[in-house]
Motif scaffolding. Structure first.
Motif, short mmCIF file in Angstrom:
data_model
loop_
_atom_site.label_atom_id
_atom_site.label_comp_id
_atom_site.label_asym_id
_atom_site.label_seq_id
_atom_site.Cartn_x
_atom_site.Cartn_y
_atom_site.Cartn_z
N SER A 1 0.82 -1.21 0.00
CA SER A 1 0.00 0.00 0.00
C SER A 1 0.85 1.27 0.00
CB SER A 1 -0.94 0.02 1.22
OG SER A 1 -0.20 0.17 2.42
N GLN A 2 2.14 1.12 0.38
CA GLN A 2 3.06 2.25 0.37
C GLN A 2 4.03 2.19 -0.80
OE1 GLN A 2 2.71 4.80 2.60
NE2 GLN A 2 0.88 3.63 3.18
N GLY A 3 3.70 1.36 -1.80
CA GLY A 3 4.50 1.32 -3.02
C GLY A 3 5.68 0.38 -3.00
N VAL A 4 5.73 -0.54 -2.03
CA VAL A 4 6.85 -1.47 -1.92
C VAL A 4 6.42 -2.84 -2.44
CG1 VAL A 4 8.48 -2.58 -0.36
CG2 VAL A 4 7.69 -0.25 0.10
N ALA A 5 7.17 -3.38 -3.38
CA ALA A 5 6.92 -4.75 -3.84
C ALA A 5 7.49 -5.73 -2.83
CB ALA A 5 7.57 -4.97 -5.21
N VAL A 6 6.73 -6.74 -2.49
CA VAL A 6 7.14 -7.73 -1.49
C VAL A 6 7.34 -9.08 -2.18
CG1 VAL A 6 6.49 -8.96 0.61
CG2 VAL A 6 5.95 -6.53 0.37
N VAL A 7 8.47 -9.71 -1.87
CA VAL A 7 8.80 -10.99 -2.51
C VAL A 7 9.01 -12.04 -1.42
CG1 VAL A 7 10.40 -12.20 -4.04
CG2 VAL A 7 9.94 -9.75 -4.39
N ALA A 8 8.21 -13.09 -1.45
CA ALA A 8 8.38 -14.22 -0.54
C ALA A 8 9.21 -15.27 -1.26
CB ALA A 8 7.03 -14.80 -0.13
N VAL A 9 10.34 -15.62 -0.67
CA VAL A 9 11.33 -16.48 -1.32
C VAL A 9 11.16 -17.92 -0.83
CG1 VAL A 9 13.78 -16.89 -1.70
CG2 VAL A 9 12.93 -14.55 -1.48
N GLY A 10 10.99 -18.83 -1.77
CA GLY A 10 10.93 -20.24 -1.45
C GLY A 10 12.31 -20.88 -1.54
N TYR A 11 12.58 -21.82 -0.64
CA TYR A 11 13.82 -22.59 -0.69
C TYR A 11 13.54 -23.96 -0.10
CZ TYR A 11 14.32 -21.01 4.19
OH TYR A 11 14.11 -20.73 5.53
#
Length: 274
Positions: free
Chosen positions: A113-123
């Protein structure tokens, strides 16, 4: 005060078992409750946010990303800051439904909502993935992000528990061998464990199967983050240590789904100052 070598085997296992510490819930229920909270939060995030799910960054089954996007003209033109969020999970988990990127998106809405892309990393969580494999996978995921989104305005790492250890390892990376240098501008390491030697002597290592060689590799790479970040300070990072009251090992990270939560604000403030 004695160190971990002076502890009994039972005390050592208690010390490295966060599910036994919480005043909120019993040890037999708190992990299930944590997984339920993070899974529900991730479902809400996926329903309310523009996403790219299960994006492969490598050929392995576990090498996939979930990307939560702010409003942008096009996916390829993404220029926003990115928060690479490690799966908020132990590297070794004996739960029948272990944590993964699929319940690590709960923190996305306040940031997107504040313009930040969020990436959840799988391993690959142990026992399938060994420590050196996990570290390499996380590093390669950042290389993939940089190559896919070359116009991003910086990457910020966030990791919890074993994810904090992996994020710390990323900070120590010699990127010359990858021929790409991610613009890592900051990191939030939450309830992490950085000296792995005591783990060798607990049930946790039954799945991790670490040797003393694995421990030495970790110590050299992140220098154990002595004195709560002194090693990072010596490496040139500006470091702050926050001791949060009223939370345990699990809800300290669950609350990242809340806009007003102190760590949510820490992340947003860190990004805004860059």
């Amino acid at each position: 005060m004695g160190g971990w070598r002076d502890m009994s085997a039972e005390a050592l296992e208690d010390h490295y078992s966060p599910s036994r510490w919480s005043p909120r819930l019993e040890r037999d229920t708190i992990i299930d409750a944590h997984l339920a909270v993070t899974a529900a939060g991730t479902e809400r995030a996926r329903a309310s946010t523009r996403t790219l799910l299960h994006v492969p960054y490598g050929i392995g089954d576990g090498e996939k990303l979930d990307i939560y996007l702010p409003t942008a003209p096009s996916e390829r033109g993404l220029t926003s800051p990115q928060l690479a969020l490690q799966p908020l999970a132990p590297a070794a988990c004996q739960h029948p439904s272990p944590p993964s990127k699929d319940n690590s998106g709960f923190a996305a809405p306040p940031l997107v909502s504040q313009g930040v892309a969020v990436v959840a990393v799988g391993y690959d969580i142990a026992p399938k993935g060994h420590m050196d494999t996990m570290v390499l996978q996380v590093r390669r995921s950042l290389v993939f992000l940089v190559e896919r989104y070359p116009r991003n305005r910086g990457i910020y790492l966030c990791g919890h528990s074993a994810g904090a250890h992996l994020a710390a390892m990323v900070l120590s990376t010699d990127w010359t061998e990858f021929q790409v240098v991610p613009d890592i501008k900051g990191a939030v390491l939450v309830s992490g464990l950085y000296d792995l030697e005591p783990i060798l002597h607990t049930y946790v290592n039954d799945a991790l199967n670490m040797s003393r060689q694995s421990q030495e590799y970790s110590q050299v790479s992140i220098r154990q983050l002595q004195e709560h970040g002194q090693a990072l300070r010596e490496a040139g990072w500006s470091v702050s240590l926050l001791d949060l009251a009223g939370v345990d090992h699990f809800d300290i990270i669950e609350k990242l789904s809340e806009d007003s939560y102190v760590l949510t604000q820490v992340i947003l403030n860190m990004i805004s100052r860059a």
